[in-house]
Scaffold this motif. Structure first.
Motif, PDB file in Angstrom:
ATOM      1  N   LEU A  19       0.828  -1.218   0.000  1.00 23.51           N
ATOM      2  CA  LEU A  19       0.000   0.000   0.000  1.00 23.51           C
ATOM      3  C   LEU A  19       0.862   1.269   0.000  1.00 23.51           C
ATOM      4  CD1 LEU A  19      -3.018  -0.931   2.317  1.00 23.51           C
ATOM      5  CD2 LEU A  19      -3.149  -0.201  -0.062  1.00 23.51           C
ATOM      6  N   PRO A  20       1.871   1.377   0.895  1.00 25.32           N
ATOM      7  CA  PRO A  20       2.663   2.617   0.832  1.00 25.32           C
ATOM      8  C   PRO A  20       3.414   2.801  -0.489  1.00 25.32           C
ATOM      9  CG  PRO A  20       3.505   1.144   2.549  1.00 25.32           C
ATOM     10  CD  PRO A  20       2.210   0.563   2.061  1.00 25.32           C
ATOM     11  N   VAL A  21       3.839   1.708  -1.116  1.00 25.38           N
ATOM     12  CA  VAL A  21       4.514   1.852  -2.417  1.00 25.38           C
ATOM     13  C   VAL A  21       3.514   2.378  -3.453  1.00 25.38           C
ATOM     14  CG1 VAL A  21       5.477   0.519  -4.344  1.00 25.38           C
ATOM     15  CG2 VAL A  21       6.358   0.170  -2.031  1.00 25.38           C
ATOM     16  N   LEU A  22       2.302   1.807  -3.468  1.00 29.52           N
ATOM     17  CA  LEU A  22       1.291   2.280  -4.430  1.00 29.52           C
ATOM     18  C   LEU A  22       0.980   3.757  -4.191  1.00 29.52           C
ATOM     19  CD1 LEU A  22      -1.140  -0.807  -4.417  1.00 29.52           C
ATOM     20  CD2 LEU A  22       0.233  -0.021  -6.362  1.00 29.52           C
ATOM     21  N   HIS A  23       0.830   4.117  -2.910  1.00 33.08           N
ATOM     22  CA  HIS A  23       0.538   5.535  -2.617  1.00 33.08           C
ATOM     23  C   HIS A  23       1.695   6.441  -3.058  1.00 33.08           C
ATOM     24  CE1 HIS A  23      -3.326   5.259  -0.731  1.00 33.08           C
ATOM     25  NE2 HIS A  23      -2.915   4.359   0.140  1.00 33.08           N
ATOM     26  N   ALA A  24       2.920   5.973  -2.882  1.00 32.11           N
ATOM     27  CA  ALA A  24       4.074   6.802  -3.246  1.00 32.11           C
ATOM     28  C   ALA A  24       4.082   7.074  -4.763  1.00 32.11           C
ATOM     29  CB  ALA A  24       5.365   6.104  -2.823  1.00 32.11           C
ATOM     30  N   PHE A  25       3.821   6.055  -5.560  1.00 34.84           N
ATOM     31  CA  PHE A  25       3.751   6.257  -7.022  1.00 34.84           C
ATOM     32  C   PHE A  25       2.550   7.131  -7.387  1.00 34.84           C
ATOM     33  CE2 PHE A  25       6.881   3.668  -9.336  1.00 34.84           C
ATOM     34  CZ  PHE A  25       7.460   2.964  -8.289  1.00 34.84           C
ATOM     35  N   HIS A  26       1.416   6.874  -6.716  1.00 37.13           N
ATOM     36  CA  HIS A  26       0.178   7.614  -6.992  1.00 37.13           C
ATOM     37  C   HIS A  26       0.387   9.103  -6.725  1.00 37.13           C
ATOM     38  CE1 HIS A  26      -4.341   8.158  -6.145  1.00 37.13           C
ATOM     39  NE2 HIS A  26      -4.266   7.719  -7.386  1.00 37.13           N
ATOM     40  N   GLU A  27       1.081   9.400  -5.625  1.00 37.32           N
ATOM     41  CA  GLU A  27       1.324  10.811  -5.282  1.00 37.32           C
ATOM     42  C   GLU A  27       2.337  11.436  -6.246  1.00 37.32           C
ATOM     43  OE1 GLU A  27       2.277  10.907  -1.051  1.00 37.32           O
ATOM     44  OE2 GLU A  27       0.327   9.927  -0.762  1.00 37.32           O
ATOM     45  N   ARG A  28       3.370  10.685  -6.575  1.00 40.75           N
ATOM     46  CA  ARG A  28       4.420  11.246  -7.449  1.00 40.75           C
ATOM     47  C   ARG A  28       3.863  11.560  -8.837  1.00 40.75           C
ATOM     48  NH1 ARG A  28       9.072   7.501  -9.737  1.00 40.75           N
ATOM     49  NH2 ARG A  28       7.285   6.954 -11.049  1.00 40.75           N
ATOM     50  N   ASP A  29       3.070  10.610  -9.396  1.00 38.41           N
ATOM     51  CA  ASP A  29       2.639  10.740 -10.796  1.00 38.41           C
ATOM     52  C   ASP A  29       1.229  11.322 -10.945  1.00 38.41           C
ATOM     53  OD1 ASP A  29       5.033   9.477 -11.254  1.00 38.41           O
ATOM     54  OD2 ASP A  29       4.147   7.499 -11.576  1.00 38.41           O
ATOM     55  N   GLY A  30       0.465  11.354  -9.847  1.00 39.29           N
ATOM     56  CA  GLY A  30      -0.928  11.825  -9.936  1.00 39.29           C
ATOM     57  C   GLY A  30      -1.877  10.726 -10.374  1.00 39.29           C
ATOM     58  N   TYR A  31      -1.360   9.541 -10.669  1.00 36.71           N
ATOM     59  CA  TYR A  31      -2.173   8.362 -11.003  1.00 36.71           C
ATOM     60  C   TYR A  31      -1.259   7.152 -11.022  1.00 36.71           C
ATOM     61  CZ  TYR A  31      -0.461   8.152 -15.885  1.00 36.71           C
ATOM     62  OH  TYR A  31       0.311   8.015 -17.004  1.00 36.71           O
ATOM     63  N   LEU A  32      -1.829   5.970 -11.203  1.00 36.79           N
ATOM     64  CA  LEU A  32      -1.006   4.759 -11.297  1.00 36.79           C
ATOM     65  C   LEU A  32      -0.957   4.343 -12.764  1.00 36.79           C
ATOM     66  CD1 LEU A  32      -2.076   2.715  -8.128  1.00 36.79           C
ATOM     67  CD2 LEU A  32       0.133   3.783  -8.572  1.00 36.79           C
TER      68      LEU A  32
END
Ligand SMILES: Cc1cc2nc3c(=O)[nH]c(=O)nc-3n(C[C@H](O)[C@H](O)[C@H](O)COP(=O)(O)O)c2cc1C
Ligand code: SF4
Length: 552
Positions: A19-32
Motif C-alpha cells: 500500500l505505501p509503495v502504491l501511494h508513493a507512485f500515486h502521489e508522485r505521478d498523480g495516477y497509477l
C-alpha cells in the motif's frame, strides 16, 4: 523527480509495503500508470494481473493522468439530503464517492490530500474536525474525558494530562494482570461485533507463533460513523498507548494503524504522533521495557468499505486482494502473515488507557444497569446538534435524540433512525424508546455496531433512503460470494422502481432475497444489508405500497 528506485528503497525494508509503495507512485505521478504497475509488480514479485485486480478494486487509485486531483463529492445518505447533487453540478468535473465520515458537517469534497466542506461550490472550506459536544448532564465520559484539553494531541500535552500513567503502572505488573483487568472491566469491541477485548487479547497471548501483531482498525467506512476520526485527530496518543498495552498483554512486538484513505489530515496527525513517540522511546526497541520492543506503522487504505472487515483488512495489509477470508481460523491465531493478531477498533483501544488509570470497576460502572462502559454515538441527519456523543451503555435513545441533540429541526418529528451506520437497518415508532446497548437493540432486530445513527424527520421518503443505502451495499459488495453480489443489486433495483408492479410479488421477492442473503452470505456486509429492506417493510408498509404502485 523521485526515481522508482528511491520510492522502493523508502518502503521495502518495512512490513506490509504494497500500500505505501502504491501511494508513493500515486502521489508522485498523480495516477497509477501501466508503467508504474509493471515496475511495482516486478519489484514486489506480484503477478501483474493480480496487482491490476487489486489496484482497480480500490476507489481512490486513479488510473488516468491527473486522476488523483479530480474532486470527489460524498454521495452518502446524509449528504444526498444536504445537496450533494447541487454541489456536484456547481463543481463541474468531479466524481462521487461513498461516505467519507464527515456527516456532522456535510458536504465533504476530497481534493488530492485535502478535505473541503460546504454546501455549494463557492462555500467550500478546509477546517479541522469539530470537537465532540459536551456530555449529557449526569453522565461520565471515558474516551472523551480529556479530549478537549488543549495540546492533548501532542506527546507533551498527553503526558501533562495523565497520558501513560496507566500503562507505566501496568508495566510494573505482569501481562496476565493486565489481561485480567481488561477482562473484568467488561470492555467489548467498539468496531461492530462487540467481542470481549480481554478474551481476544488472551487468545493472542496463548497462541503459538511470533512475531505477534496488534492492528488498529481505523478504516471507519460505515456511512454515518465518524467517531474514530475525532479520537485520532484529538487523542492519537491514547490510541497508541492502547496499542502498546495490547502489545504488553499479548506479547506482540509490532502494530499497524490501518487508516481509511478519506482521512488525509488524520494521517498527518498520526505520522507526527508516531515520530514524537519514536523520538521519546515510547515506540521502538525498548518501548515496553529493556529488550521488549514494539514497532508501530501507519498504513493508508485506498477506499474500500470491505477493508474494515478484519480479515479483508489483513489481506489488504499483506498486499493481496482484499476479499474477506473464510473463518475459522480466526486472526487471533492466523492473522497478519498467518501469525497471531489482535484487530481492534480505535475506540476500543482508546478506552484502554482510561481503564488502566482508573480501574476495571470504574469502567464497568460507567454503564447503566448491567451494561459496562460507554459508547460513542455519531449522530447525523435531521437533528439540531449532530456530532459525536459519548453516552453510558444503556442510555435511552430518545433522550439522546431529543434532549441532548435537540430533536429534529424546524419543529418536525423524528420518523426513523438508522443503527450501526446503515448496517443495522431502521428503527422507528415505539422502537425509538430502546436503550443504547447491544441486547436492547438486538431485541428490536437491529444492532448497535460502531454506533452511527442517522436521523430522518417525518418529511423524508424512506423508500428512497433505503434505495440509497442498498446502492451503497451493492457498490461495496466485494463480489466474492454471489448471494451478496447479486442480492444487493436485485434489492437496489426493486427499491429504485425496477421490479414487479404487483405488491404481493414485490414483497415476496424482497423478503426471499433478504432471507437468502442473511442465511448464505459469507461476511457481515451481505448478512446486514437486508436489515434495510426488512425494517423498511416492518415500519413503513404504506410507503412501500405507494412506491410499488407508482413504479418509481
Ligand atoms: C463489512 C464490515 C465492515 C467493517 N468495518 C469496520 C471498521 O471500519 N472499523 C472497525 O473497527 N471494525 C469494522 N468492522 C468490524 C471488524 O471486522 C472487527 O470486528 C473489529 O475491527 C474488531 O475490533 P473490536 O473488537 O475492537 O471491535 C467491519 C465489519 C464488517 C463485516
Ligand atoms: S458477503 Fe458480500 S462483501 Fe462479504 S464476502 Fe460475500 S460478497 Fe464479499
Amino acid at each position: 523527480m523521485t526515481t522508482d528506485r528511491e520510492l522502493f528503497d523508502r518502503w521495502l525494508d518495512q512490513p506490509a509495503p504494497l500500500l505505501p509503495v502504491l501511494h508513493a507512485f500515486h502521489e508522485r505521478d498523480g495516477y497509477l500508470s501501466e508503467e508504474a504497475l509493471r515496475s511495482i509488480a516486478a519489484e514486489l514479485r506480484i503477478p501483474i494481473a493480480d496487482l491490476f485486480g487489486t489496484v482497480t478494486f480500490y476507489h481512490h487509485f486513479a488510473r488516468e493522468p491527473e486522476g488523483r486531483h479530480t474532486p470527489r463529492v460524498c454521495e452518502g445518505p446524509i449528504c444526498t439530503l444536504r445537496g450533494a447533487k447541487r454541489l456536484k453540478t456547481g463543481l463541474g468535473r468531479c466524481a462521487g464517492m461513498p461516505c467519507p465520515g464527515r456527516c456532522d458537517e456535510p458536504v465533504p469534497v476530497l481534493l488530492g490530500d485535502r478535505v473541503l466542506i460546504g454546501a455549494t461550490a463557492d462555500l467550500l472550506v478546509e477546517r479541522p474536525s469539530p470537537l465532540p459536544p459536551p456530555p449529557a448532564a449526569g453522565t461520565t465520559e471515558c474516551v472523551f474525558s480529556r479530549i478537549r484539553e488543549p495540546g492533548r494531541a501532542t506527546l507533551a500535552g498527553y503526558l501533562a494530562t495523565g497520558g501513560y500513567a496507566g500503562l507505566d503502572a501496568a508495566r510494573t505488573g505482569s501481562p496476565d494482570e493486565l489481561l485480567e483487568l481488561i477482562d473484568t472491566s467488561g470492555l467489548a469491541g467498539r468496531g461492530g461485533a462487540g467481542f470481549p477485548t480481554g478474551r481476544k487479547w488472551r487468545a493472542v497471548a496463548d497462541a503459538a507463533g511470533s512475531p505477534k501483531t496488534i492492528v488498529c482498525n481505523a478504516d471507519e467506512g460505515e456511512p454515518g460513523c465518524f467517531k474514530d476520526r475525532a479520537l485520532l485527530d484529538y487523542d492519537p496518543h491514547a490510541v497508541i498507548e492502547g496499542m502498546l498495552a495490547a502489545g504488553f498483554a499479548t506479547g506482540a512486538t509490532r502494530g499497524f494503524i490501518y487508516l481509511r484513505y478519506e482521512y488525509p489530515a488524520t494521517l498527518g496527525i498520526l505520522e507526527t504522533a508516531l515520530a514524537e513517540s519514536r523520538a521519546a522511546g515510547r515506540i521502538g526497541p525498548d518501548a515496553l521495557g529493556p529488550g521488549r520492543g514494539f514497532e508501530l506503522y501507519v498504513r493508508r487504505g485506498a477506499g474500500a468499505y470491505i477493508c474494515g472487515e478484519e480479515t479483508s483488512l489483513l489481506n489488504s495489509l499483506e498486499g493481496s486482494h482484499p476479499f474477506p477470508r473464510n473463518r475459522p481460523p480466526f486472526p487471533v491465531t492466523h492473522g497478519f502473515e498467518n501469525l497471531p493478531t489482535a484487530v481492534n477498533n480505535v475506540e476500543t483501544l482508546a478506552s484502554v488507557p482510561h481503564i488502566l488509570a482508573h480501574g476495571s470497576d470504574w469502567y464497568r460502572e460507567l454503564g447503566i444497569g448491567d451494561h459496562a462502559g460507554t459508547k460513542v454515538i455519531s449522530l447525523s441527519g435531521d437533528v439540531e446538534r449532530p456530532g459525536n456523543y459519548e453516552v453510558p451503555m444503556g442510555f435511552p435513545l430518545r433522550r439522546l435524540l431529543e434532549d441532548v441533540a435537540g430533536g429534529a429541526p424546524g419543529g418536525r418529528g423524528i420518523q426513523a433512525v438508522t443503527m450501526a451506520g446503515l448496517s443495522g437497518g431502521f428503527l422507528a415508532g415505539d422502537d425509538l424508546d430502546v436503550t443504547l446497548d447491544e441486547p436492547g437493540i438486538r431485541a428490536k432486530r437491529s444492532f448497535l455496531g460502531a454506533g452511527g445513527i442517522m436521523v430522518f424527520d417525518d418529511s423524508r421518503d424512506m423508500v428512497s433512503i433505503a434505495h440509497s443505502a442498498m446502492e451503497f451495499f451493492a457498490e461495496e459488495s466485494c463480489g466474492k460470494c454471489f448471494p451478496c453480489r447479486i442480492g444487493t443489486r436485485r434489492l437496489t433495483e426493486r427499491l429504485g422502481g425496477d421490479g414487479p408492479g404487483d405488491l404481493g410479488t414485490w414483497v415476496d421477492e424482497v423478503t426471499d432475497l433478504s432471507q437468502t442473503m442473511k442465511e448464505t452470505s459469507a461476511c457481515g456486509l451481505g448478512q446486514a444489508a437486508p436489515l434495510i429492506t426488512e425494517s423498511l417493510l416492518r415500519y413503513f408498509p404504506e410507503q412501500v405500497t405507494r412506491h410499488v404502485e407508482a413504479g418509481v
